[in-house]
Design a protein around this motif. Structure first.
Motif, PDB file in Angstrom:
ATOM      1  N   PHE A  76       0.836  -1.206   0.000  1.00 51.73           N
ATOM      2  CA  PHE A  76       0.000   0.000   0.000  1.00 51.73           C
ATOM      3  C   PHE A  76       0.865   1.248   0.000  1.00 51.73           C
ATOM      4  N   HIS A  77       0.484   2.214  -0.847  1.00 55.88           N
ATOM      5  CA  HIS A  77       1.098   3.537  -0.839  1.00 55.88           C
ATOM      6  C   HIS A  77      -0.006   4.587  -0.904  1.00 55.88           C
ATOM      7  N   ARG A  78       0.252   5.698  -0.259  1.00 53.41           N
ATOM      8  CA  ARG A  78      -0.681   6.830  -0.313  1.00 53.41           C
ATOM      9  C   ARG A  78       0.062   8.035  -0.837  1.00 53.41           C
ATOM     10  N   VAL A  79      -0.563   8.765  -1.769  1.00 56.23           N
ATOM     11  CA  VAL A  79       0.035   9.984  -2.277  1.00 56.23           C
ATOM     12  C   VAL A  79      -1.005  11.096  -2.207  1.00 56.23           C
ATOM     13  N   GLN A  80      -0.617  12.197  -1.576  1.00 61.50           N
ATOM     14  CA  GLN A  80      -1.500  13.352  -1.437  1.00 61.50           C
ATOM     15  C   GLN A  80      -1.297  14.268  -2.639  1.00 61.50           C
ATOM     16  N   PHE A  81      -2.350  14.430  -3.442  1.00 62.99           N
ATOM     17  CA  PHE A  81      -2.248  15.294  -4.605  1.00 62.99           C
ATOM     18  C   PHE A  81      -2.385  16.749  -4.177  1.00 62.99           C
ATOM     19  N   THR A  82      -1.430  17.569  -4.591  1.00 64.86           N
ATOM     20  CA  THR A  82      -1.414  19.004  -4.296  1.00 64.86           C
ATOM     21  C   THR A  82      -1.092  19.750  -5.587  1.00 64.86           C
ATOM     22  N   GLU A 119      -7.440  13.253  -2.867  1.00 60.86           N
ATOM     23  CA  GLU A 119      -7.820  14.530  -3.468  1.00 60.86           C
ATOM     24  C   GLU A 119      -7.195  14.696  -4.849  1.00 60.86           C
ATOM     25  N   ILE A 120      -7.527  13.778  -5.712  1.00 59.97           N
ATOM     26  CA  ILE A 120      -6.948  13.723  -7.051  1.00 59.97           C
ATOM     27  C   ILE A 120      -7.172  15.011  -7.828  1.00 59.97           C
ATOM     28  N   ASN A 121      -8.291  15.691  -7.587  1.00 58.69           N
ATOM     29  CA  ASN A 121      -8.605  16.889  -8.360  1.00 58.69           C
ATOM     30  C   ASN A 121      -7.871  18.141  -7.877  1.00 58.69           C
ATOM     31  N   ARG A 122      -6.972  18.017  -6.900  1.00 57.34           N
ATOM     32  CA  ARG A 122      -6.195  19.172  -6.457  1.00 57.34           C
ATOM     33  C   ARG A 122      -4.871  19.298  -7.205  1.00 57.34           C
ATOM     34  N   ALA A 123      -4.463  18.275  -7.932  1.00 54.75           N
ATOM     35  CA  ALA A 123      -3.231  18.348  -8.715  1.00 54.75           C
ATOM     36  C   ALA A 123      -3.535  18.881 -10.109  1.00 54.75           C
ATOM     37  N   SER A 124      -2.504  19.354 -10.779  1.00 49.73           N
ATOM     38  CA  SER A 124      -2.677  19.891 -12.127  1.00 49.73           C
ATOM     39  C   SER A 124      -3.045  18.776 -13.101  1.00 49.73           C
ATOM     40  N   PRO A 125      -3.681  19.120 -14.218  1.00 55.79           N
ATOM     41  CA  PRO A 125      -4.013  18.098 -15.224  1.00 55.79           C
ATOM     42  C   PRO A 125      -2.797  17.309 -15.696  1.00 55.79           C
ATOM     43  N   LYS A 126      -1.633  17.947 -15.748  1.00 55.20           N
ATOM     44  CA  LYS A 126      -0.420  17.247 -16.177  1.00 55.20           C
ATOM     45  C   LYS A 126      -0.084  16.115 -15.223  1.00 55.20           C
ATOM     46  N   THR A 127      -0.221  16.369 -13.926  1.00 52.04           N
ATOM     47  CA  THR A 127       0.062  15.323 -12.946  1.00 52.04           C
ATOM     48  C   THR A 127      -1.048  14.283 -12.924  1.00 52.04           C
ATOM     49  N   GLN A 128      -2.295  14.723 -13.065  1.00 51.33           N
ATOM     50  CA  GLN A 128      -3.400  13.771 -13.142  1.00 51.33           C
ATOM     51  C   GLN A 128      -3.191  12.787 -14.293  1.00 51.33           C
ATOM     52  N   SER A 129      -2.692  13.307 -15.418  1.00 47.67           N
ATOM     53  CA  SER A 129      -2.520  12.454 -16.594  1.00 47.67           C
ATOM     54  C   SER A 129      -1.430  11.412 -16.400  1.00 47.67           C
ATOM     55  N   ALA A 130      -0.543  11.636 -15.413  1.00 47.44           N
ATOM     56  CA  ALA A 130       0.496  10.647 -15.144  1.00 47.44           C
ATOM     57  C   ALA A 130      -0.108   9.320 -14.695  1.00 47.44           C
ATOM     58  N   LEU A 131      -1.335   9.379 -14.195  1.00 45.78           N
ATOM     59  CA  LEU A 131      -2.006   8.155 -13.752  1.00 45.78           C
ATOM     60  C   LEU A 131      -2.579   7.337 -14.906  1.00 45.78           C
ATOM     61  N   LEU A 132      -2.855   7.986 -16.037  1.00 46.11           N
ATOM     62  CA  LEU A 132      -3.613   7.321 -17.094  1.00 46.11           C
ATOM     63  C   LEU A 132      -2.940   6.057 -17.597  1.00 46.11           C
ATOM     64  N   GLU A 133      -1.642   6.148 -17.900  1.00 41.35           N
ATOM     65  CA  GLU A 133      -0.935   4.970 -18.405  1.00 41.35           C
ATOM     66  C   GLU A 133      -0.911   3.865 -17.354  1.00 41.35           C
ATOM     67  N   ALA A 134      -0.680   4.252 -16.098  1.00 45.20           N
ATOM     68  CA  ALA A 134      -0.639   3.255 -15.026  1.00 45.20           C
ATOM     69  C   ALA A 134      -1.981   2.546 -14.890  1.00 45.20           C
ATOM     70  N   MET A 135      -3.075   3.312 -14.938  1.00 47.04           N
ATOM     71  CA  MET A 135      -4.397   2.725 -14.752  1.00 47.04           C
ATOM     72  C   MET A 135      -4.807   1.857 -15.928  1.00 47.04           C
ATOM     73  N   GLN A 136      -4.422   2.247 -17.131  1.00 44.11           N
ATOM     74  CA  GLN A 136      -4.854   1.515 -18.322  1.00 44.11           C
ATOM     75  C   GLN A 136      -3.912   0.368 -18.685  1.00 44.11           C
ATOM     76  N   GLU A 137      -2.593   0.608 -18.563  1.00 44.43           N
ATOM     77  CA  GLU A 137      -1.617  -0.366 -19.055  1.00 44.43           C
ATOM     78  C   GLU A 137      -0.855  -1.079 -17.938  1.00 44.43           C
ATOM     79  N   THR A 138      -1.074  -0.692 -16.690  1.00 51.01           N
ATOM     80  CA  THR A 138      -0.335  -1.246 -15.546  1.00 51.01           C
ATOM     81  C   THR A 138       1.165  -1.103 -15.769  1.00 51.01           C
TER      82      THR A 138
END
Length: 323
Positions: A76-82, A119-138
């Motif tokens: 488990f890891h937790r990351v606070q989006f800012t 609080e995923i919506n507190r980070a910039s769209p650029k940082t939010q997009s860093a999740l997309l590849e991880a979520m879709q392609e692992t």
């Protein structure tokens, strides 16, 4: 072939149902919420999807994610989006090693089985997009090099639906990556009173023990993939999606990806119900959680107070189910 892979369909269903019962009961000892609410993230694990928890602060979102990981012996890891968070803070970064004279990859917090993105919506769209590849392609790609993430991999992202100051709304493409959106809500009066007593003496999460192994979870994931779906159920899901697309109250209907997510979750639900086949009730029970956050209301519908949840329920009621 492993022993788990040789399980008969009915035996696999019984094992998955028992696993779900143990995990949900364990979650219930730490988080005061309904059985259906606690079962939803576990279904996402079986279906290899991701969860968006949209709720007010202090209702147990972080505790739920931690309890799920501990119940199944998962990292488990937790990351606070800012607002100042960078993509490399999430995916990882290449660091120069002076001794060897080469760059070495230092993994970011995404390298865990269960990742809580607070609080995923507190980070910039650029940082939010860093999740997309991880979520879709692992996997994540840093400086042109691809690094695989360990399976099972589950992202549980949270956002506050009330406070929007200083936030960046998630784009539709990213919302579509979440298999389900859920809320926890406030506990009933008696449960909340008991929770106050627990949290001010000995928090249950501190003593939470695993109730299953990674191997059991892996067997459940494999069994969920093998659940039978009749062709009529495939057509039923497509008809449901097309109903949302043709609805004049909706500006953007359900995507093909939402249909895949709905069917994957329905297969997981069938498995934990002890069945090796999907029935229409599996689809109906999950339709709102899977579809509502992907739909966009038309402006005139929004002005009348219609909700996307109501539109999904109307679509389910209007779409004939196979018999």
């Amino acid at each position: 072939m492993s022993e788990n892979a040789e399980l008969r369909p009915d035996a696999a269903g019984d094992a998955a149902a028992a696993l779900a019962e143990r995990v949900v009961a364990n979650l219930g000892s730490a988080v005061h919420a309904s059985q259906e609410t606690l079962r939803l993230p576990f279904l996402c694990l079986l279906a290899e999807g991701h969860v968006l928890v949209e709720d007010v602060p202090g209702v147990g979102k972080t505790v739920l994610a931690k309890a799920l990981a501990r119940s199944l012996e998962l990292g488990f890891h937790r990351v606070q989006f800012t607002p100042d968070l960078l993509p490399a803070d999430v995916t990882g970064v290449n660091v120069f090693d002076r001794r060897s004279g080469v760059f070495r990859f230092r993994p970011g917090p995404l390298f865990a089985n269960v990742v809580l993105v607070d609080e995923i919506n507190r980070a910039s769209p650029k940082t939010q997009s860093a999740l997309l590849e991880a979520m879709q392609e692992t996997q994540v790609t840093v400086d042109g090099a691809t690094h695989a993430l360990e399976r099972p991999f589950l992202v549980i992202a949270t956002q506050n639906p009330i406070e929007y100051e200083g936030t960046y709304p998630l784009p539709e493409a990213q919302l579509d990556r979440f298999a389900v959106r859920m809320t926890i809500g406030y506990p009933p009066h008696a449960d909340e009173a008991r929770m106050l007593a627990e949290q001010t003496t000995e928090p249950p999460l501190d003593n939470l023990e695993p109730v299953a192994t990674r191997a059991e979870l892996a067997a459940g994931i494999e069994a969920a993939r093998g659940v039978h779906v009749d062709e009529s159920l495939n057509r039923y899901v497509v008809a449901l999606l097309r109903h949302t697309r043709a609805n004049d109250r909706i500006a953007l209907g359900g995507s093909p990806r939402s249909g895949i997510a709905l069917l994957s979750l329905a297969k997981a639900r069938a498995l934990v119900e002890g069945r090796d086949y999907v029935v229409p009730e599996d689809v109906r029970a999950l339709a709102v959680s899977v579809l509502a956050h992907r739909l966009i209301l038309a402006p005139e519908a929004r002005a009348t107070g219609v909700t996307v949840e109501q539109v999904v329920l109307d679509a389910v009621a209007a779409t004939p189910a196979p018999v």
